[in-house]
Design a protein around this motif. Structure first.
Motif, short mmCIF file in Angstrom:
data_model
loop_
_atom_site.label_atom_id
_atom_site.label_comp_id
_atom_site.label_asym_id
_atom_site.label_seq_id
_atom_site.Cartn_x
_atom_site.Cartn_y
_atom_site.Cartn_z
N ALA A 1 119.42 -32.96 49.62
CA ALA A 1 118.69 -33.87 50.51
C ALA A 1 117.25 -34.12 50.05
N LEU A 2 116.61 -33.11 49.49
CA LEU A 2 115.17 -33.20 49.22
C LEU A 2 114.79 -33.09 47.75
N GLY A 3 115.76 -32.87 46.88
CA GLY A 3 115.42 -32.69 45.48
C GLY A 3 114.60 -31.43 45.28
N ASP A 4 113.46 -31.57 44.62
CA ASP A 4 112.61 -30.39 44.41
C ASP A 4 111.42 -30.36 45.37
N ASP A 5 111.49 -31.16 46.44
CA ASP A 5 110.38 -31.21 47.40
C ASP A 5 110.50 -30.11 48.45
N PHE A 6 110.65 -28.88 47.99
CA PHE A 6 110.64 -27.74 48.91
C PHE A 6 110.33 -26.47 48.13
N ALA B 1 123.76 -10.23 39.25
CA ALA B 1 122.82 -11.25 39.73
C ALA B 1 122.00 -11.81 38.58
N ALA B 2 121.68 -10.97 37.61
CA ALA B 2 120.86 -11.41 36.48
C ALA B 2 121.59 -12.41 35.59
N THR B 3 122.92 -12.42 35.62
CA THR B 3 123.69 -13.34 34.77
C THR B 3 124.26 -14.53 35.56
N ALA B 4 123.91 -14.62 36.84
CA ALA B 4 124.40 -15.73 37.67
C ALA B 4 123.57 -16.97 37.37
N LYS B 5 124.19 -17.99 36.77
CA LYS B 5 123.46 -19.17 36.29
C LYS B 5 122.75 -19.91 37.40
N LYS B 6 123.41 -20.04 38.57
CA LYS B 6 122.81 -20.81 39.65
C LYS B 6 121.61 -20.11 40.28
N LEU B 7 121.42 -18.83 39.94
CA LEU B 7 120.29 -18.07 40.47
C LEU B 7 119.22 -17.86 39.42
N SER B 8 119.33 -18.57 38.29
CA SER B 8 118.47 -18.28 37.14
C SER B 8 117.22 -19.14 37.05
N ALA B 9 117.03 -20.09 37.98
CA ALA B 9 115.87 -20.98 37.88
C ALA B 9 115.46 -21.49 39.25
N GLY B 10 114.22 -21.96 39.34
CA GLY B 10 113.73 -22.63 40.54
C GLY B 10 113.66 -21.75 41.77
N PRO B 11 113.76 -22.35 42.95
CA PRO B 11 113.66 -21.60 44.20
C PRO B 11 114.73 -20.51 44.35
N ALA B 12 115.91 -20.74 43.75
CA ALA B 12 116.96 -19.72 43.83
C ALA B 12 116.51 -18.45 43.13
N GLU C 1 113.44 -17.57 42.59
CA GLU C 1 112.35 -17.02 43.41
C GLU C 1 112.92 -16.21 44.56
N THR C 2 113.98 -16.70 45.17
CA THR C 2 114.58 -16.02 46.30
C THR C 2 115.13 -14.66 45.90
N VAL C 3 115.78 -14.60 44.75
CA VAL C 3 116.28 -13.31 44.26
C VAL C 3 115.12 -12.33 44.09
N GLY C 4 114.04 -12.82 43.52
CA GLY C 4 112.86 -11.97 43.34
C GLY C 4 112.27 -11.51 44.65
N LEU C 5 112.22 -12.41 45.64
CA LEU C 5 111.69 -12.05 46.95
C LEU C 5 112.55 -10.97 47.61
N ALA C 6 113.88 -11.10 47.46
CA ALA C 6 114.77 -10.11 48.04
C ALA C 6 114.58 -8.74 47.39
N GLN C 7 114.40 -8.74 46.09
CA GLN C 7 114.20 -7.47 45.38
C GLN C 7 112.90 -6.81 45.78
N LYS C 8 111.87 -7.63 46.03
CA LYS C 8 110.53 -7.10 46.31
C LYS C 8 110.29 -6.84 47.79
N TYR C 9 110.81 -7.71 48.65
CA TYR C 9 110.45 -7.64 50.06
C TYR C 9 111.66 -7.52 51.01
N GLY C 10 112.87 -7.36 50.45
CA GLY C 10 114.07 -7.38 51.28
C GLY C 10 114.14 -6.24 52.28
N LYS C 11 114.54 -6.57 53.50
CA LYS C 11 114.75 -5.59 54.56
C LYS C 11 116.09 -5.86 55.23
N HIS C 12 116.80 -4.82 55.59
CA HIS C 12 118.05 -4.97 56.31
C HIS C 12 117.91 -4.29 57.67
#
Length: 427
Positions: free
Chosen positions: A282-287, A355-366, A368-379
């Motif tokens: 819907a938004l391209g890279d505008d997020f 996760a490190a070899t998952a192509k769809k998680l290897s760039a952009g906000p995706a 970043e999200t993996v990195g955020l989960a590793q650094k700040y994730g809480k369950h």
């Protein structure tokens, strides 16, 4: 998808039990009853339950995985049961009967299943790979030093923001709670609100607030902590968003759906990684994405990590075969784990190497999200069942609505929640 959204978001999927043998898939009558006979040539038939995922192709995928498992393990047939509707209610009821599945998935982990002896310890299933699972994946299934499940997917939840809207308003993505309050207020207009966190004006934020101020909800030894000074301060702080009237309330879909964000109703929304493909379309890279910000100095940003976990029925007749199935699929088969995470919705594989070899998680906000989960994730803690969480949520709702004295409301909730947890632990 996160377990706490299943009653809202599961859509129109067929019910049924499907038996996978070494060379075929046999469909039984449309029923959620997992009982069935062994297939010819197989010594054991496993009953494996899944909730009805809303993502197209998921049902076909788990059948394909079952077929591959039986091909590699000809003595074990797999019967897949696809359970629509109230999966948790149906599962809990069936676990009390002889029809209980051998393997089943659960959302946010409940340690009471382990304490009742219902699920088997799976430390041996990890077979030396424990260190390859991210910290959240291991900690979330631990009870008294043992692991009672294998995480299948991580659902990561974070704050989305529209780059162009914030830039036009001269607002930088918020990194503090004060900054979030100010941004939400500034972005609120006569036509639009600045932030969407849920139709009830709360969503995940009470727990996020506590975590972001260095507090805890429940300690590992079962002591309720959401009444601490840090928790009180942070939960009370959420009232500012309500007082400013900057929150979107009562939208057509709830926080787990990105429609309010993609349709331009709000420029900031708490949502999950699963929504990123739709947001990109819907938004391209505008997020962009950021964690829930630290409440103040000394606190820390937070992203919530939920997801689904595979468990083995400790009271079943096929525990060894069930463990083998879980080990084969969720520990050994890296390609299938990537397929399940990337191809049907959008999730993070709990194993860091996968996760490190998952192509769809290897760039952009995706990425970043993996990195955020590793650094700040809480369950959520394993004791965070409906009785406990609803007690806390009710108190938070009254606090943010100005309907009582915050300290007294939380203290009463702590007392009630502690009683529930003591019941869980047989104290």
């Amino acid at each position: 998808m996160s377990a706490r959204r299943t009653d809202l978001s599961r859509r129109g999927f067929l019910t049924g039990s499907l038996l996978v043998t070494a060379g075929s898939i046999l469909t039984t009558a449309c029923s959620t009853d997992p009982t069935g006979g062994s297939a010819a040539g197989s010594k054991t038939t496993l009953n494996v339950w899944y909730h009805a995922y809303g993502e197209p192709g998921t049902q076909q995928a788990v059948l394909r995985y079952a077929t591959a498992f039986t091909k590699a393990n000809p003595d074990i047939a797999v019967k897949v049961t696809w359970v629509p509707g109230d999966y948790t209610g149906k599962l809990n009821a069936t676990l009390l009967t002889a029809a209980a599945p051998d393997v089943f998935e659960i959302g946010d982990f409940s340690e009471s299943l382990a304490r009742r002896g219902q699920i088997a310890a799976l430390d041996d299933v990890y077979a030396g790979t424990r260190s390859d699972f991210n910290t959240n994946a291991v900690e979330s299934v631990g009870v008294d030093g043992k692991l009672y499940g294998v995480k299948m997917i991580d659902d990561v939840m974070m704050l989305y923001y529209r780059k162009s809207v914030l830039a036009k308003a001269g607002i930088t993505p918020p990194t503090t709670f004060d900054g979030l309050v100010a941004a939400a207020k500034s972005l609120t207009t006569k036509k639009n609100k600045g932030l969407f966190i849920g139709n009830d004006g709360l969503g995940d934020t009470p727990g996020l607030a506590v975590f972001s101020n260095g507090g805890d909800l429940v300690t590992p030894d079962g002591k309720v902590e959401f009444g601490s000074a840090r928790a009180l301060e942070a939960v009370t702080g959420l009232k500012r968003l309500h007082d400013d009237k900057s929150l979107l309330l009562g939208f057509t879909t709830d926080w787990w759906d990105p429609a309010a964000f993609t349709q331009g109703v709000v420029p900031m929304q708490w949502c999950g990684l699963w929504a990123m493909p739709a947001i990109t379309a819907a938004l391209g890279d505008d997020f962009g994405v950021v964690p829930w910000p630290a409440f103040k100095a000394g606190g820390a940003p937070v992203v919530r990590v939920g997801g689904w976990t595979a468990c083995v029925n400790a009271k079943g007749k096929n525990v060894a075969a069930a463990k083998r199935f879980v080990q084969w699929l969720w520990v050994e088969q890296a390609e299938l784990q990537k397929d399940f995470a990337e191809s049907y919705g959008f999730h993070v594989p709990p194993r860091t190497s996968v996760a490190a070899t998952a192509k769809k998680l290897s760039a952009g906000p995706a990425k970043e999200t993996v990195g955020l989960a590793q650094k700040y994730g809480k369950h959520y803690p394993g004791t965070w069942d409906t009785a406990v969480s609803s007690t806390f949520a009710a108190a938070a709702a009254k606090i943010t609505g100005g309907q009582g004295e915050p300290a007294a409301l939380l203290a009463d909730a702590v007392k009630k929640a502690q009683g529930e947890i003591d019941k869980q632990r047989g104290r």
